[in-house]
Enzyme design. Structure first.
Site, PDB file in Angstrom:
ATOM      1  N   ASP A  14     -59.711 -28.049  19.247  1.00  0.00           N
ATOM      2  CA  ASP A  14     -59.425 -29.431  18.862  1.00  0.00           C
ATOM      3  C   ASP A  14     -59.079 -29.453  17.377  1.00  0.00           C
ATOM      4  O   ASP A  14     -59.949 -29.558  16.520  1.00  0.00           O
ATOM      5  CB  ASP A  14     -60.634 -30.314  19.157  1.00  0.00           C
ATOM      6  CG  ASP A  14     -60.285 -31.790  19.195  1.00  0.00           C
ATOM      7  OD1 ASP A  14     -59.146 -32.136  18.825  1.00  0.00           O
ATOM      8  OD2 ASP A  14     -61.139 -32.598  19.588  1.00  0.00           O
ATOM      9  N   ALA A  15     -57.788 -29.310  17.093  1.00  0.00           N
ATOM     10  CA  ALA A  15     -57.313 -29.232  15.710  1.00  0.00           C
ATOM     11  C   ALA A  15     -56.400 -30.390  15.346  1.00  0.00           C
ATOM     12  O   ALA A  15     -56.196 -30.676  14.168  1.00  0.00           O
ATOM     13  CB  ALA A  15     -56.579 -27.914  15.480  1.00  0.00           C
ATOM     14  N   LYS A  16     -55.813 -31.044  16.348  1.00  0.00           N
ATOM     15  CA  LYS A  16     -54.956 -32.226  16.166  1.00  0.00           C
ATOM     16  C   LYS A  16     -53.877 -31.993  15.101  1.00  0.00           C
ATOM     17  O   LYS A  16     -53.617 -32.850  14.252  1.00  0.00           O
ATOM     18  CB  LYS A  16     -55.786 -33.463  15.818  1.00  0.00           C
ATOM     19  CG  LYS A  16     -56.774 -33.862  16.914  1.00  0.00           C
ATOM     20  CD  LYS A  16     -57.521 -35.131  16.546  1.00  0.00           C
ATOM     21  CE  LYS A  16     -58.455 -35.573  17.656  1.00  0.00           C
ATOM     22  NZ  LYS A  16     -59.622 -34.657  17.826  1.00  0.00           N
ATOM     23  N   ARG A  17     -53.216 -30.851  15.173  1.00  0.00           N
ATOM     24  CA  ARG A  17     -52.188 -30.531  14.191  1.00  0.00           C
ATOM     25  C   ARG A  17     -50.866 -31.209  14.552  1.00  0.00           C
ATOM     26  O   ARG A  17     -50.548 -31.388  15.726  1.00  0.00           O
ATOM     27  CB  ARG A  17     -51.979 -29.023  14.107  1.00  0.00           C
ATOM     28  CG  ARG A  17     -53.211 -28.236  13.682  1.00  0.00           C
ATOM     29  CD  ARG A  17     -53.712 -28.652  12.314  1.00  0.00           C
ATOM     30  NE  ARG A  17     -54.729 -27.744  11.812  1.00  0.00           N
ATOM     31  CZ  ARG A  17     -55.955 -28.104  11.450  1.00  0.00           C
ATOM     32  NH1 ARG A  17     -56.331 -29.373  11.564  1.00  0.00           N
ATOM     33  NH2 ARG A  17     -56.809 -27.208  10.991  1.00  0.00           N
ATOM     34  N   THR A  65     -55.041 -29.112  20.598  1.00  0.00           N
ATOM     35  CA  THR A  65     -54.618 -30.509  20.566  1.00  0.00           C
ATOM     36  C   THR A  65     -53.618 -30.696  19.427  1.00  0.00           C
ATOM     37  O   THR A  65     -53.754 -30.092  18.358  1.00  0.00           O
ATOM     38  CB  THR A  65     -55.812 -31.454  20.356  1.00  0.00           C
ATOM     39  OG1 THR A  65     -56.495 -31.105  19.145  1.00  0.00           O
ATOM     40  CG2 THR A  65     -56.791 -31.369  21.526  1.00  0.00           C
TER      41      THR A  65
END
Length: 287
Positions: free
Chosen positions: A104-107, A134
């Site tokens: 879960d890094a939401k890059r 993510t």
């Protein structure tokens, strides 16, 4: 060519591996979120060594009882390079044990920067290699092309933020594009298009849809626009959603939902046996 064959020859697609893991273990995935408060509850120091013990114990406890683990990168990054080293260790250990990882890094960025993010997490052999990450499409869905291409090449997965569980998410996600399409719906259409899953297969490109979004997932038409995508669903447990929301929120797509649980699972620690028992209890409740 099937989705399982679409990536590099001999590499099974992330979508197929994920579907198999859910069939084998159930829909619950373990969010590995070492909040300072959780570390304290486990009588661990808020240090890289505390992170290491927390991560090792969690992985050992949930191995074979959950479909995947989902480490939250931020809780490791806040400890600097030593914390990131612990995240590298966790991802490597999970890979060696055959446990799927969704980082879960939401890059999200454009051009060469997005390419660098993709290389960081999706390239085989990278120190932070994960099975999926993510990503944020809010710079435009095309901004994710470098990650999309690398994921397809190496049998990796992506989860695009679409309808998040935070209360002010609708400010952007329900807004309409110049073509009068809700932003979340445009993202769902893009995910279905780039996933290219064959009928009956799970796509390797999923969506993040919170379990607390009410009827928005269906009212905005995401269910019809992206029938093949897996749905990474935060909001279960501590944020208030329970088993009833699987059908109330997701309707006929409930079978594609990954039930993301962190505090609701990890509060059973630090005893490994208690954690495993809690994971098994949650799988039974959501299966």
């Amino acid at each position: 060519m099937s989705g399982a064959e679409r990536s590099t020859a001999g590499v099974v697609s992330f979508g197929e591996r994920l579907h198999r893991a859910v069939d084998d273990h159930g829909p619950v995935i373990a969010g590995v979120d070492p909040h300072a408060s959780l570390l304290e509850a486990w009588s661990l120091p808020d240090t890289p060594e505390g992170l290491r013990e927390f991560s090792r114990t969690t992985l050992a406890a949930v191995r074979g009882t959950v479909a995947a683990i989902k480490p939250q990168s931020a809780f490791y990054e806040r400890h600097g390079s030593a914390g990131i080293a612990v995240l590298e260790e966790l991802l490597r250990a999970a890979r060696e044990l055959g446990v799927l990882t969704i980082l879960d890094a939401k890059r999200g960025d454009i051009g060469s920067t997005m390419e660098a993010y993709a290389q960081s997490y999706l390239r085989p052999g990278a120190p932070l290699e994960a099975d999926a990450i993510t990503v944020s499409p809010f710079l435009g869905t095309g901004s994710l092309d470098p990650a999309t291409e690398l994921a397809a090449e190496h049998g990796k997965g992506l989860f695009l933020l679409a309808l998040t569980s935070n209360p002010d998410g609708p400010q952007v996600q329900h807004a309409r594009t110049a073509g009068d399409t809700p932003v979340a719906l445009e993202i769902a259409r893009h995910a279905e298009r780039i996933g290219k899953a064959a009928p009956g297969e799970w796509s390797s490109v999923g969506l993040v849809v919170g379990s607390t979004v009410g009827d928005a997932y269906r009212e905005l038409g995401l269910d019809r626009a992206a029938p093949s995508v897996p749905l990474l669903a935060p909001g279960f447990g501590a944020q208030g959603a329970g088993p009833a929301q699987l059908t109330e929120v997701f309707g006929e797509s409930a079978g594609h939902v990954l039930v993301s649980l962190s505090r609701g699972l990890l509060a059973a620690g630090p005893d490994e046996a208690s954690l495993r028992a809690r994971a098994e209890e949650l799988q039974a409740a959501y299966s």
